[in-house]
Write a protein that holds these residues in place. Structure first.
Motif, PDB file in Angstrom:
ATOM      1  N   CYS A 201       0.834  -1.201   0.000  1.00 52.20           N
ATOM      2  CA  CYS A 201       0.000   0.000   0.000  1.00 52.20           C
ATOM      3  C   CYS A 201       0.874   1.259   0.000  1.00 52.20           C
ATOM      4  N   ILE A 202       1.940   1.256   0.780  1.00 53.25           N
ATOM      5  CA  ILE A 202       2.844   2.412   0.836  1.00 53.25           C
ATOM      6  C   ILE A 202       3.560   2.594  -0.500  1.00 53.25           C
ATOM      7  N   GLU A 203       3.976   1.490  -1.118  1.00 53.72           N
ATOM      8  CA  GLU A 203       4.606   1.580  -2.444  1.00 53.72           C
ATOM      9  C   GLU A 203       3.638   2.176  -3.463  1.00 53.72           C
ATOM     10  N   SER A 204       2.393   1.760  -3.389  1.00 53.29           N
ATOM     11  CA  SER A 204       1.388   2.274  -4.315  1.00 53.29           C
ATOM     12  C   SER A 204       1.164   3.776  -4.115  1.00 53.29           C
ATOM     13  N   ILE A 205       1.176   4.208  -2.867  1.00 49.39           N
ATOM     14  CA  ILE A 205       1.001   5.643  -2.582  1.00 49.39           C
ATOM     15  C   ILE A 205       2.169   6.445  -3.155  1.00 49.39           C
ATOM     16  N   PHE A 206       3.394   5.953  -2.919  1.00 47.74           N
ATOM     17  CA  PHE A 206       4.566   6.667  -3.443  1.00 47.74           C
ATOM     18  C   PHE A 206       4.602   6.660  -4.974  1.00 47.74           C
ATOM     19  N   ARG A 207       4.189   5.548  -5.577  1.00 49.53           N
ATOM     20  CA  ARG A 207       4.137   5.461  -7.032  1.00 49.53           C
ATOM     21  C   ARG A 207       3.132   6.479  -7.581  1.00 49.53           C
ATOM     22  N   THR A 208       1.983   6.611  -6.915  1.00 44.51           N
ATOM     23  CA  THR A 208       0.965   7.576  -7.341  1.00 44.51           C
ATOM     24  C   THR A 208       1.465   9.009  -7.195  1.00 44.51           C
ATOM     25  N   ILE A 209       2.132   9.287  -6.077  1.00 39.71           N
ATOM     26  CA  ILE A 209       2.682  10.633  -5.875  1.00 39.71           C
ATOM     27  C   ILE A 209       3.738  10.942  -6.937  1.00 39.71           C
ATOM     28  N   GLY A 210       4.567   9.964  -7.254  1.00 35.14           N
ATOM     29  CA  GLY A 210       5.572  10.151  -8.310  1.00 35.14           C
ATOM     30  C   GLY A 210       4.941  10.419  -9.659  1.00 35.14           C
ATOM     31  N   SER A 211       3.865   9.703  -9.969  1.00 36.00           N
ATOM     32  CA  SER A 211       3.161   9.918 -11.240  1.00 36.00           C
ATOM     33  C   SER A 211       2.554  11.322 -11.314  1.00 36.00           C
ATOM     34  N   VAL A 212       2.000  11.783 -10.201  1.00 38.54           N
ATOM     35  CA  VAL A 212       1.409  13.132 -10.165  1.00 38.54           C
ATOM     36  C   VAL A 212       2.490  14.184 -10.375  1.00 38.54           C
ATOM     37  N   ILE A 213       3.631  14.017  -9.702  1.00 38.04           N
ATOM     38  CA  ILE A 213       4.725  14.988  -9.848  1.00 38.04           C
ATOM     39  C   ILE A 213       5.237  14.994 -11.287  1.00 38.04           C
ATOM     40  N   MET A 214       5.373  13.816 -11.897  1.00 38.52           N
ATOM     41  CA  MET A 214       5.838  13.762 -13.286  1.00 38.52           C
ATOM     42  C   MET A 214       4.826  14.397 -14.239  1.00 38.52           C
ATOM     43  N   ALA A 215       3.542  14.243 -13.977  1.00 40.53           N
ATOM     44  CA  ALA A 215       2.526  14.876 -14.822  1.00 40.53           C
ATOM     45  C   ALA A 215       2.588  16.389 -14.701  1.00 40.53           C
ATOM     46  N   ILE A 216       2.825  16.886 -13.487  1.00 43.67           N
ATOM     47  CA  ILE A 216       2.945  18.336 -13.289  1.00 43.67           C
ATOM     48  C   ILE A 216       4.174  18.871 -14.023  1.00 43.67           C
ATOM     49  N   VAL A 217       5.309  18.161 -13.896  1.00 38.07           N
ATOM     50  CA  VAL A 217       6.536  18.599 -14.580  1.00 38.07           C
ATOM     51  C   VAL A 217       6.342  18.562 -16.087  1.00 38.07           C
ATOM     52  N   SER A 218       5.680  17.533 -16.598  1.00 38.99           N
ATOM     53  CA  SER A 218       5.420  17.442 -18.034  1.00 38.99           C
ATOM     54  C   SER A 218       4.524  18.587 -18.513  1.00 38.99           C
TER      55      SER A 218
END
Length: 87
Positions: free
Chosen positions: A7-24
């Protein structure tokens, strides 16, 4: 215990995806702004080098209503290697 780690890995993966979408998104916005600035300066340079100015007529009409001698685009004035006169 494995479910908590997953569950924690999934949360961090989601946060990483959101940050990458913002940077993109920010990168896309900056690219559009820079392309607009480059196009604007291209227009200014074209005007200063008489690409679109100069008081020339860009085309003449014949008796049938079609236009001849129109500019096809590009930068600067068109220069013809050879010209032929109409008889």
């Amino acid at each position: 215990m494995g479910a908590v780690v997953s569950c924690i890995e999934s949360i961090f993966r989601t946060i990483g995806s959101v940050i990458m979408a913002i940077v993109s998104g920010i990168g896309s916005i900056l690219t559009a702004i820079i392309n607009g600035i480059v196009a604007f300066f291209g227009i200014i340079v074209s005007f200063l080098t008489c690409g679109y100015c100069g008081g020339r007529r860009h085309g003449t009409t014949t008796g049938t209503g079609t236009t001849t001698g129109t500019r096809r685009g590009g930068w600067g004035r068109r220069r013809h290697a050879t010209t032929t006169s109409r008889i």
